[in-house]
Design a protein around this motif. Sequence first.
Motif, PDB file in Angstrom:
ATOM      1  N   GLY A  95       0.812  -1.207   0.000  1.00  0.00           N
ATOM      2  CA  GLY A  95       0.000   0.000   0.000  1.00  0.00           C
ATOM      3  C   GLY A  95       0.840   1.248   0.000  1.00  0.00           C
ATOM      4  N   ASP A  96       2.072   1.144   0.474  1.00  0.00           N
ATOM      5  CA  ASP A  96       2.960   2.298   0.489  1.00  0.00           C
ATOM      6  C   ASP A  96       3.502   2.617  -0.894  1.00  0.00           C
ATOM      7  N   ASN A  97       3.530   1.644  -1.786  1.00  0.00           N
ATOM      8  CA  ASN A  97       3.853   1.911  -3.194  1.00  0.00           C
ATOM      9  C   ASN A  97       2.578   2.357  -3.898  1.00  0.00           C
ATOM     10  N   ASP A  98       2.006   3.454  -3.399  1.00  0.00           N
ATOM     11  CA  ASP A  98       0.717   3.938  -3.883  1.00  0.00           C
ATOM     12  C   ASP A  98       0.916   4.902  -5.049  1.00  0.00           C
ATOM     13  N   ALA A  99      -0.126   5.691  -5.354  1.00  0.00           N
ATOM     14  CA  ALA A  99      -0.033   6.620  -6.486  1.00  0.00           C
ATOM     15  C   ALA A  99       1.107   7.608  -6.290  1.00  0.00           C
ATOM     16  N   VAL A 367      -4.826   3.646   3.326  1.00  0.00           N
ATOM     17  CA  VAL A 367      -4.705   4.931   4.031  1.00  0.00           C
ATOM     18  C   VAL A 367      -6.057   5.347   4.623  1.00  0.00           C
ATOM     19  N   THR A 368      -7.134   5.136   3.879  1.00  0.00           N
ATOM     20  CA  THR A 368      -8.463   5.487   4.391  1.00  0.00           C
ATOM     21  C   THR A 368      -8.809   4.637   5.601  1.00  0.00           C
ATOM     22  N   LEU A 369      -8.500   3.349   5.536  1.00  0.00           N
ATOM     23  CA  LEU A 369      -8.789   2.473   6.677  1.00  0.00           C
ATOM     24  C   LEU A 369      -7.944   2.864   7.885  1.00  0.00           C
ATOM     25  N   ALA A 370      -6.672   3.232   7.654  1.00  0.00           N
ATOM     26  CA  ALA A 370      -5.815   3.676   8.759  1.00  0.00           C
ATOM     27  C   ALA A 370      -6.431   4.886   9.450  1.00  0.00           C
ATOM     28  N   THR A 371      -6.985   5.809   8.668  1.00  0.00           N
ATOM     29  CA  THR A 371      -7.592   7.015   9.231  1.00  0.00           C
ATOM     30  C   THR A 371      -8.863   6.678  10.004  1.00  0.00           C
ATOM     31  N   SER A 372      -9.666   5.764   9.482  1.00  0.00           N
ATOM     32  CA  SER A 372     -10.901   5.380  10.164  1.00  0.00           C
ATOM     33  C   SER A 372     -10.622   4.600  11.446  1.00  0.00           C
ATOM     34  N   TYR A 373      -9.593   3.746  11.409  1.00  0.00           N
ATOM     35  CA  TYR A 373      -9.171   3.069  12.637  1.00  0.00           C
ATOM     36  C   TYR A 373      -8.806   4.112  13.701  1.00  0.00           C
ATOM     37  N   THR A 374      -8.041   5.124  13.295  1.00  0.00           N
ATOM     38  CA  THR A 374      -7.619   6.169  14.227  1.00  0.00           C
ATOM     39  C   THR A 374      -8.825   6.961  14.739  1.00  0.00           C
ATOM     40  N   PHE A 375      -9.759   7.231  13.859  1.00  0.00           N
ATOM     41  CA  PHE A 375     -10.993   7.919  14.239  1.00  0.00           C
ATOM     42  C   PHE A 375     -11.707   7.123  15.338  1.00  0.00           C
ATOM     43  N   GLY A 376     -11.759   5.810  15.168  1.00  0.00           N
ATOM     44  CA  GLY A 376     -12.390   4.954  16.175  1.00  0.00           C
ATOM     45  C   GLY A 376     -11.636   4.970  17.489  1.00  0.00           C
TER      46      GLY A 376
END
Length: 575
Positions: A95-99, A367-376
């Motif tokens: 995932g780190d080799n992203d756009a 990245v979106t899931l990482a942010t949502s995990y943090t939100f939780g």
Amino acid sequence: MSSTAEAGAATDPVSAALEAGHSDPAARAGRATIAAPAPSPDAPSTAALDPAHLGDIEGALGHIRLDDADSRRTVKRRLLTFLAIVGPGLIVMVGDNDAGGVATYAQAGQNYGNSLLWVLLLLIPVLIVNQEMVVRLGAVTGVGHAKLIFERFGRFWGAFSVGDLFLLNFLTIVTEFIGVSLALAYFGVSKYVAVPVAAVLLVAIALSGSFRRWERSMLAFIAASLVLVPLLLLSHPHYASAGYHLVVPGIQGGVSSDAILLIIAVVGTTVAPWQLFFQQSNVIDKRITPRFIGYERADTVMGSLVVVLGATAIMMVADFAARGSGTVGHFTDALGVANLLGGHNRVLGALFAIVLLDASVIGAAAVTLATSYTFGDVFGIKHSLHRKFRDAKKFYASYTALVVLAAAVVMIPGAPLGLITTSVQALAGLLLPSASVFLLLLCNDKAVLGPWVNARWLNILAAVIIAVLLVLSGVLVITTLFTGIDTTLVAIWLGAAMAVALLVAALGLRITRRRRGAPAPADTSERATWRMPPVAVLKPVAWSSGTKLGMSAMRGYLVIAAVLLIVKAVQLGSH
């Protein structure tokens, strides 16, 4: 495919009870419920905040029942267990080799040929060290990275850390949709079609209400990224040149502030702060416990090698694309590289566009899931992919909102998309030292990790890594303020100053240990049953005046550095 857990550390009733916990109400229908014995009154209690984080491990490639006490350790059983565990480490790395990563590596290859490949080789230990620490934190504590920072260091530092993450992650998700739009533009698809379709796909994958389905989707996209192999082979790479530059540091055209900015961007896109938050939470969500840490470490090492091999291939392909075209030093964006390859062979351009599209989707999902995990973590809401939408509405709503808002930014006419892409990767590189310091502090906190705290050699290596990252950002700041200064000389002086600072710090710690007496070494025999107590009952860390001053100074410096980075990026964008 199914796999059963090795007993090892969990054959006693207390440990089995802790790892079994509650059966997840969202578990797959038809699967037997684990009946765990009640722990004894003096048993350590699990720190997990969401019952969905406890239960069977349901990986994309296998299933581990946590009530299985079979102690046989055959090669086949080890392989099946590893396949069931594989996921968090591989996904976070690929995932780190992203756009943004594809664009940054392509820029390095087009503008500097193979001369920056050595940077990637040096990043392998950085990746492994950072991510191994969050693997331990996740498996041992059962608590997300953001939650630990808030609880151990207070709201002030937690707000700073998470505030940085939310901003950086949102901008990173924007770059993923930029990647989608550029990739499909190569095939003539309008961004007003490509971006909404990609957004719907990302939301659909996450809202399946099944961790296993989500992980299988990610592994399928990772398998698709293997299109890099024929792309590299058809690009007639200079293997001898690549091998030389992997081990011999240098910069084609000499050291310059632009080259330093790009190196920081390479570091920032390869070792990004979001990775720390993602893998720790994903390890917890997958229900990986300490007895599987060895397998998850192997997963992480494998992912580190995959990400560096992928980045190396992209640099070499971009070098081929620019060769003989007169565009060396004139990188525009990833679509420009696809068009250059298309000039050599239309198939090459299409393969590169597919690589960019695939990388964008994987990156956006992670990245979106990482942010949502943090939100939780921050707001104390249910946050698990094992839960259906109706059972975790706020978690999935935050995920959907991030996707929709990021997609909307990309579709704004005239938005400076190229500037955003360049700035985000370098900003990640600048903020990484701050994130790494918090990680290092947590991994030396005995109340959190007990016998799992860092070994001394690991602390030394992590400190050196943070020092190097600070030197790179310092070079960028100084060369931005004083454009006519000798960049090489600045790097040498800052490197020497940082080396002296590390030596003084080491001597100070040695003197302090002598006065206080050397701390007793951690009793690793306790690892089998040790778990962090509920985080709410732990006393917050009390920092010394010196630590507070040092952290405040680093924070202030990074804020200034971030502002100057934006100035530098705007200057480059206006050329």
